[in-house]
Design an enzyme around this catalytic site. Structure first.
Site, PDB file in Angstrom:
ATOM      1  N   TYR A  17       0.853  -1.198   0.000  1.00 15.76           N
ATOM      2  CA  TYR A  17       0.000   0.000   0.000  1.00 15.76           C
ATOM      3  C   TYR A  17       0.881   1.237   0.000  1.00 15.76           C
ATOM      4  O   TYR A  17       1.880   1.285   0.748  1.00 15.76           O
ATOM      5  CB  TYR A  17      -0.888   0.012   1.258  1.00 15.76           C
ATOM      6  CG  TYR A  17      -1.677   1.290   1.409  1.00 15.76           C
ATOM      7  CD1 TYR A  17      -2.984   1.387   0.957  1.00 15.76           C
ATOM      8  CD2 TYR A  17      -1.093   2.430   1.980  1.00 15.76           C
ATOM      9  CE1 TYR A  17      -3.695   2.576   1.067  1.00 15.76           C
ATOM     10  CE2 TYR A  17      -1.797   3.624   2.092  1.00 15.76           C
ATOM     11  CZ  TYR A  17      -3.097   3.688   1.640  1.00 15.76           C
ATOM     12  OH  TYR A  17      -3.801   4.860   1.732  1.00 15.76           O
ATOM     13  N   GLU A  20      -3.253   7.521  -4.144  1.00 13.88           N
ATOM     14  CA  GLU A  20      -3.179   6.260  -3.404  1.00 13.88           C
ATOM     15  C   GLU A  20      -3.068   5.075  -4.362  1.00 13.88           C
ATOM     16  O   GLU A  20      -3.780   5.026  -5.364  1.00 13.88           O
ATOM     17  CB  GLU A  20      -4.437   6.099  -2.545  1.00 13.88           C
ATOM     18  CG  GLU A  20      -4.448   4.824  -1.702  1.00 13.88           C
ATOM     19  CD  GLU A  20      -5.792   4.608  -0.998  1.00 13.88           C
ATOM     20  OE1 GLU A  20      -5.869   4.850   0.210  1.00 13.88           O
ATOM     21  OE2 GLU A  20      -6.760   4.206  -1.666  1.00 13.88           O
TER      22      GLU A  20
END
Ligand code: GDP
Ligand code: MN
Length: 380
Positions: free
Chosen positions: A101, A189
């Site tokens: 992530y 993101e």
């Protein structure tokens, strides 16, 4: 402005971030054409501006043309958390060894940029933050100094990404930071950022929010804007220059100031109603703005009552009252209107409206009373 995944990936690619080859498709036949072009296996991905598509059945692997037809047919038209899928992104499927992530966003409290990096990607970061907070490496970045490669290298070590991924990930993070800052994002993101079995690092998903305050220096954002509105009400409001967000309830809301508009939603909820929208008319409560606001709300078939909540400051309530009357002369409104008028020149404002009050134009002395009245009218 939130981008669709495919737009986010296009944006990433401009900054040298590796993404999978693919293309968009709006029909099953187009999906097949793209799959034939990029080569099997492919991933068929719902393009909706909401996370958790995978869990909702909006991301499917397809090994051949039959599977593309099957999944594209199933995903087009699918409702994912209230968002109906109208477009697909088809890309070459990647083999996954690890899911990481990575994101950048603004830490408003500390006035710095905040990077988040984790070797435990693929799942929602909120879940990681809850169950395993030490698995997220946070990095505060002074906007004046930016993110250099040496810092990015320390960061990937701290996050304990696999050794083979570290150098590529560090470079990618510097590019992602460039995208986030020079690209004027509020959020950039990647979840998951993957490591493939042949040791390549690349972005498998993209979540990008552009900072609208910077749109003046990004004429190229127009192409993103063309696809911005799933909601015809929001499109209409944008064309009229209103600060509007569509919701699902039955009480239309007009307030001056974002804070008051949000409090108005809360109060409507508190007394058992549901808001049909957020609408902040700001300081400009003249007849044009009021007519535009009433028109947008009137076009929403779910609306059963309208709550106009004005606290006059610089905006004068007598101006608002004139604006309301003039607007009502121009547009015919299907739902009853409940007004709460307070603040600067409230007495004058109420006096202007007094001769015009009726069962469909009502004033109430307080915000709570007005909310109760609007909610009960919406339920009647
Ligand atoms: P989200 O659920 O909306 O976040 O959509 P993602 O794009 O993140 O996809 C969800 C999940 O699908 C990912 O976490 C992966 O596990 C899986 N996935 C997506 N693309 C691929 C791919 O190319 N190959 C494989 N094997 N899995 C994929
Ligand atoms: Mn994802």
């Amino acid at each position: 402005m939130d981008l669709f995944e495919y737009q986010g990936k296009q944006y990433f690619a401009r900054y040298g971030i590796a993404v999978s080859p693919g293309d968009i498709a709006d029909t099953v036949d187009q999906a097949v054409a793209v799959a034939e072009r990029v080569g099997y296996p492919v991933v068929v991905k719902a393009q909706v501006k909401v996370g958790g598509r995978g869990k909702a059945g909006g991301v499917k692997l397809a090994a051949n043309v039959e599977e593309v037809r099957l999944h594209a047919g199933n995903i087009l038209g699918l409702d994912i958390k209230g968002h109906v899928v109208r477009r697909l992104w088809i890309e070459r499927s990647s083999d996954i060894a690890k899911e990481y992530y990575a994101s950048f966003t603004l830490d408003r409290l500390n006035k710095v940029h905040l990077g988040m990096l984790s070797a435990q990607g693929g799942v929602e970061i909120e879940v990681v933050a809850e169950e395993n907070p030490e698995a997220i490496a946070f990095l505060s970045i002074d906007p004046v100094h930016g993110l250099d490669l040496a810092t990015a290298r320390r960061w990937v070590n701290e996050a304990e990404l696999d050794e083979v991924a570290r150098e590529q990930a560090a470079t990618l993070l510097v590019h992602l930071y460039e995208c986030y800052t020079h690209g004027d994002c509020d959020l950039a993101e990647i979840n998951p950022l993957i490591l493939t079995p042949d040791n390549k690092v690349h972005a498998l998903d993209a979540k990008v929010t552009l900072d609208e305050n910077a749109s003046f220096r990004h004429p190229e954002w127009e192409e993103f804007r063309a696809t911005e509105f799933d909601d015809p009400r929001e499109k209409m409001a944008k064309e009229k220059g209103l600060n509007y967000i569509g919701l699902d309830g039955t009480v239309g809301i007009i307030a001056n100031g974002a804070g008051l508009a949000m409090s108005t939603l809360d109060v409507v909820n508190q007394v058992g109603g549901t808001a049909a929208n957020f609408l902040d008319i700001g300081g400009g409560a003249n007849a044009d703005v009021m007519a535009a606001a009433l028109e947008v709300i009137n076009a929403d078939p779910k609306v059963k009552a309208i709550f106009v909540n004005i606290f006059g400051g610089i905006t004068r309530v007598d101006d608002v009252a004139h604006g309301v009357l003039e607007a009502l002369g121009r547009v015919s409104i299907a739902s009853p209107i409940v007004l709460r008028l307070d603040g600067t020149n409230a007495v004058e404002g109420r006096a202007i409206l007094a001769p015009h009050l009726s069962a469909s134009l009502i004033t109430e002395p307080t915000m709570m009373d007005a909310a109760r009245r609007a909610v009960s009218l919406a339920k009647a």
